[in-house]
Design a protein around this motif. Structure first.
Motif, short mmCIF file in Angstrom:
data_model
loop_
_atom_site.label_atom_id
_atom_site.label_comp_id
_atom_site.label_asym_id
_atom_site.label_seq_id
_atom_site.Cartn_x
_atom_site.Cartn_y
_atom_site.Cartn_z
N PHE B 337 0.81 -1.22 0.00
CA PHE B 337 0.00 0.00 0.00
C PHE B 337 0.85 1.28 0.00
N SER B 340 0.98 4.97 -2.24
CA SER B 340 -0.41 4.78 -2.63
C SER B 340 -0.55 4.81 -4.15
N PRO B 341 -1.75 4.48 -4.67
CA PRO B 341 -1.94 4.56 -6.13
C PRO B 341 -1.65 5.95 -6.70
N PHE B 342 -1.55 6.96 -5.85
CA PHE B 342 -1.21 8.29 -6.33
C PHE B 342 0.27 8.61 -6.10
N GLY B 343 1.03 7.60 -5.70
CA GLY B 343 2.46 7.79 -5.50
C GLY B 343 2.81 8.47 -4.19
N LYS B 344 1.82 8.57 -3.28
CA LYS B 344 2.09 9.25 -2.02
C LYS B 344 2.49 8.25 -0.93
#
Lengths: 267, 385
Positions: B337, B340-344
């Motif tokens: 995880f 995140s999918p947003f690269g965060k």
């Protein structure tokens, strides 16, 4: 081997059907070859286009040239939050969001480009559930609490969800939120026309299914001051979404994963 | 048979009381979680699975590892494992029960658990995991019950049980394969999207599981009259050595593919885990501890002298177990995880209630192991007398 005229005609007809179906797949789905292979080995339970195209496939077009979210516009987000009783916890850990803004390079992580137009570099992109045509969340849900409607909207049954959060792990778009605690005390003013949720279930944007069922557009589309959001039937060649996609260059988020996201961004 | 669990010396009872206190503490915090919601844990919108699912993944491995004693004993008639096979099976039972509890405490709506059965969904791997785990539990309950009963009566076990035992061998492999598929089938999580997830799970299981069994055997040797036998321990040592080598090899494979191909979405996870990403790296010291423990264990295991000396072998097994626990019971699930999918990078760390609930479930496991092993030992002593 002799083939009767009748059989031959049948075969020709079937082949034509097959070709049409394949064409549909290649136009419509993300990774065509993978899907055709999957189809060949019979794993095609979630193939777009293997069954006759449904009459309605809803989709959303976001015209980023018209969206002014980087100037601080949050009209779509505010309207959505209010309509759907979305709580505000004031912190990010328990956060629930249906529409929100992400910097362009984060929303399109695989489109890295340092020398992009400044206009897009600073762009804030509104993101929501993509109501994918091949939704991985629906595939992994062990209770079918999350499912895809005939018109393509991906839904969640909040009374069936067991809160295992497998769908959150599966969603490549980070579109899903979980009720880590009771959300009700944190809803500013409750909209009595829409259910509130309880703790322990997953939720997300459902493209305002409650409004779509009444023939209305999602509320974000309605309130957008720049008319940057357009909603409609992708399978109707005359629809506005189809026209926009025909006349403009559009991109989607992570199309390479084969999920076939149904939100198209005009850039 | 169960009556033997109710008879024991002071040490036995105080150990059980001690475990019960940990279980009760865990239960108290579970009730708090039940009332407040899973927000009581360190999990968040970004890291939506944490310690519970990671423990589940790890324990499935321990459960599956029983096959490492069952297979040589029943399929190859390897007599030296005669004394410890049933211990392996009871370890499997306890671990599967722990797995089930870990999944249960992770549910947002635990009272809806039966929806899993009411709406069976074959396209969800979780459905198959429920089938695999409950089937494995049932198989091992039947096997231990029948074989222990035969031992109790000093008779040969009925012939049909052999069929059940043979079935349990591929079934053990299946539970960990399906659990790996749970993670490795997700297109959107590049860290898990690897075909060697299942083989890697099996390798780590077949080293950590038998290592735990060896630790239990050596502790029992110290505290009771039970002796697993030198030959059995030696053979387990070899099994652990090979499995640990393969496990480390697989991890190195992941390193190569990830870093040489250099795909940013793949690299970012590994980077977060081992080196830190964007200045954040809560797991980094843990992972290097895991690496160090793995190196120590490999040295102790590969050198025959230290492998065959009970004291160093004991240390080797502890290091194997800890190394894999960090890798699988902490790093593997969480890092899927992050970012995140947003690269965060949103980090995760378990909270105190979450850790105490986890500890409580572990205590349940040790409680079960204790009474199961007590039963076995008492029955053996009785039939020897």
């Amino acid at each position: 081997m002799s083939i009767s005229r009748r059989t031959l005609l049948k075969l020709v007809g079937l082949t034509a059907l097959g070709v049409t179906a394949e064409k549909y797949v290649s136009v419509h789905a993300g990774s065509t070859s993978a899907k055709l292979v999957a189809k060949a080995i019979g794993a095609g339970k979630r193939l777009a286009g293997t069954k006759p195209a449904q009459k309605v496939r809803l989709a959303m077009v976001v015209d980023l040239r018209k969206c002014v979210s980087e100037q601080g516009c949050t009209k779509c987000i505010d309207a959505c939050n209010k309509a759907h009783n979305i709580p505000d916890f004031g912190e990010s850990k328990d956060e629930i969001k249906w529409i929100w803004k992400e910097p362009y390079q984060d929303a399109f992580l695989d489109q890295e480009n340092f020398y992009m137009k400044d206009e897009f570099k600073n762009k804030k992109v509104p993101v929501f559930c993509n109501s994918c045509d091949n939704p991985p969340c629906v595939e992994v849900c062990p209770t079918q609490a999350t499912f895809k409607r005939d018109d393509g909207i991906v839904m969640i049954d909040w009374h069936r969800c067991i809160g295992c959060r497998y769908c959150m792990a599966a969603c490549p778009y980070g579109s899903r939120s979980f009720n880590w605690r009771d959300p009700r005390p944190f809803i500013k003013d409750i909209n009595p026309d829409f259910p509130t949720r309880m703790k322990g279930v997953v939720e997300k944007c459902t493209w305002c299914d409650e409004r779509v069922s009444q023939g209305l557009s999602p509320i974000c589309v309605d309130v957008c001051p720049g008319k940057a959001l357009v909603f409609g039937n992708l399978n109707d060649p005359g629809s506005e979404v189809r026209q926009l996609l025909k006349d403009n260059f559009s991109i989607r988020r992570k199309p390479g994963l084969g999920t076939s996201p149904e939100i198209y961004y005009l850039v | 048979m169960i009556e033997h669990a109710f008879r024991g010396n002071k040490r036995y009872w105080s150990w059980l009381v001690f475990l019960s206190l940990i279980i009760l503490t865990g239960f108290y915090f579970y009730m708090r979680q039940f009332n407040y919601g899973l927000g009581i844990t360190g999990m968040s919108r970004n890291v939506s699975w944490g310690l519970y699912i990671a423990q589940f993944t790890f324990m499935v491995g321990v459960a599956a590892s029983a096959v490492m004693v069952v297979l040589p004993y029943y399929l190859h008639d390897y007599k030296a494992f005669g004394k410890i096979t049933i211990l392996g099976e009871f370890l499997a039972i306890s671990s599967v029960i722990m797995c089930m509890i870990f999944v249960f405490v992770d549910l947002g709506q635990p009272f809806r658990l039966l929806n899993l059965m009411l709406y069976p969904t074959p396209h969800s791997l979780l459905f198959w995991d429920v089938i695999a785990l409950s089937g494995y539990l049932l198989l091992n309950v039947v096997i231990t019950r029948v074989t222990l009963d035969a031992e109790h009566k000093s008779t040969a076990p009925p012939k049909w049980i052999r069929v059940v035992i043979i079935v349990s061998i591929p079934w053990a492999v299946s539970i960990h394969t399906v659990t790996a598929f749970l993670l490795s089938g997700l297109a959107g999580r590049p860290f898990w999207l690897t075909a060697i997830m299942a083989p890697r799970f099996l390798a780590s299981a077949f080293s950590a599981g038998p290592a735990l069994l060896v630790v239990l055997c050596l502790v029992m040797k110290k505290l009771t009259d039970f002796d697993a036998g030198d030959e059995a321990l030696k053979k387990l040592g070899l099994i652990i050595t090979y499995a640990m080598c393969v496990n480390v090899f697989f991890i190195l494979m992941e390193f190569f593919t990830t870093f040489y191909s250099g795909i940013p979405s793949d690299v970012s996870h590994m980077q977060y885990l081992y080196f830190g990403f964007e200045g954040k790296g809560k797991l980094v010291p843990w992972m290097w501890a895991s690496v160090a423990l793995a190196v120590v264990s490999l040295v102790l295991l590969i050198v025959p002298k230290t492998r065959e000396n009970h004291r160093t072998f004991f240390v080797a097994c502890i290091t194997v177990f800890l190394s894999i626990w960090i890798d699988k019971g902490l790093g593997l699930v969480i890092t899927g995880f992050i970012p995140s999918p947003f690269g965060k990078v949103v980090q995760y760390w378990p909270t105190i209630p979450e850790s105490l609930i986890t500890l409580g479930v572990w205590a349940i496991g040790f409680f079960l192991i204790t009474i199961f092993y007590k039963m076995v030992l008492s029955i053996r002593m009785e039939s020897e007398a």
